[in-house]
Write a protein that holds these residues in place. Structure first.
Motif, PDB file in Angstrom:
ATOM      1  N   ILE A   1     -54.634-104.180 -22.306  1.00 26.53           N
ATOM      2  CA  ILE A   1     -54.296-102.837 -22.820  1.00 26.53           C
ATOM      3  C   ILE A   1     -55.467-102.416 -23.905  1.00 26.53           C
ATOM      4  O   ILE A   1     -56.171-101.127 -23.711  1.00 26.53           O
ATOM      5  N   VAL A   2     -56.216-103.456 -24.625  1.00 28.30           N
ATOM      6  CA  VAL A   2     -57.449-103.240 -25.205  1.00 28.30           C
ATOM      7  C   VAL A   2     -58.356-102.670 -24.299  1.00 28.30           C
ATOM      8  O   VAL A   2     -59.249-101.852 -24.647  1.00 28.30           O
TER       9      VAL A   2
ATOM     10  N   GLN B   1     -58.223-101.468 -21.264  1.00 27.98           N
ATOM     11  CA  GLN B   1     -58.174-100.065 -20.606  1.00 27.98           C
ATOM     12  C   GLN B   1     -58.373 -98.946 -21.463  1.00 27.98           C
ATOM     13  O   GLN B   1     -59.016 -97.994 -21.249  1.00 27.98           O
ATOM     14  N   ILE B   2     -57.952 -99.036 -22.807  1.00 31.20           N
ATOM     15  CA  ILE B   2     -58.183 -98.144 -23.940  1.00 31.20           C
ATOM     16  C   ILE B   2     -59.697 -97.820 -24.479  1.00 31.20           C
ATOM     17  O   ILE B   2     -60.271 -96.855 -24.360  1.00 31.20           O
ATOM     18  N   VAL B   3     -60.493 -99.025 -24.373  1.00 23.82           N
ATOM     19  CA  VAL B   3     -61.740 -99.075 -24.693  1.00 23.82           C
ATOM     20  C   VAL B   3     -62.665 -98.292 -23.446  1.00 23.82           C
ATOM     21  O   VAL B   3     -63.356 -97.457 -23.769  1.00 23.82           O
TER      22      VAL B   3
ATOM     23  N   LEU C   1     -61.392 -96.377 -21.168  1.00 26.57           N
ATOM     24  CA  LEU C   1     -61.097 -94.858 -20.948  1.00 26.57           C
ATOM     25  C   LEU C   1     -61.915 -94.036 -21.943  1.00 26.57           C
ATOM     26  O   LEU C   1     -61.939 -92.867 -21.970  1.00 26.57           O
ATOM     27  N   HIS C   2     -62.333 -94.711 -23.224  1.00 28.52           N
ATOM     28  CA  HIS C   2     -63.081 -93.832 -24.016  1.00 28.52           C
ATOM     29  C   HIS C   2     -64.642 -93.926 -23.908  1.00 28.52           C
ATOM     30  O   HIS C   2     -65.456 -93.782 -24.867  1.00 28.52           O
TER      31      HIS C   2
END
Length: 91
Positions: free
Chosen positions: A60-61, A63-65, A67-68
């Motif tokens: 999850i970390v 993917q979030i990083v 995506l940003h």
């Protein structure tokens, strides 16, 4: 840090923040080289992991990083270190 407490009891732990860069690590046993290739895979857990986790945290970390527009790297020999580069402010 919680995972470090579980998998590397007694290890030194740290969090370093330098602008958009964050490093979370420990000086515990780390992971075997082949395991490092899977730490961002959904539902993957370490080779001897007997904990109650589900193998989602680093996936999850990651993917979030990404995506940003950031980047996540891990180092697993001589400890375990997760490095996040969130890019320059305003990017």
């Amino acid at each position: 840090l919680r995972n470090s407490e579980i998998h590397a009891p007694g290890a030194r732990r740290w969090v370093r923040v330098d602008g958009p860069k964050v490093e979370v690590g420990d000086d515990g046993p780390g992971l075997p080289g082949e395991a490092l290739d899977h730490v961002f895979d959904l539902f993957w857990r370490g080779p001897d992991d007997q904990t109650t986790g589900h193998g989602l945290g680093l996936a999850i970390v990651h993917q979030i990083v990404e995506l940003h527009g950031g980047r996540v790297d891990v180092q697993g020999r001589g400890g375990f270190v997760v490095s996040l580069d969130l890019g320059s402010p305003g990017d």
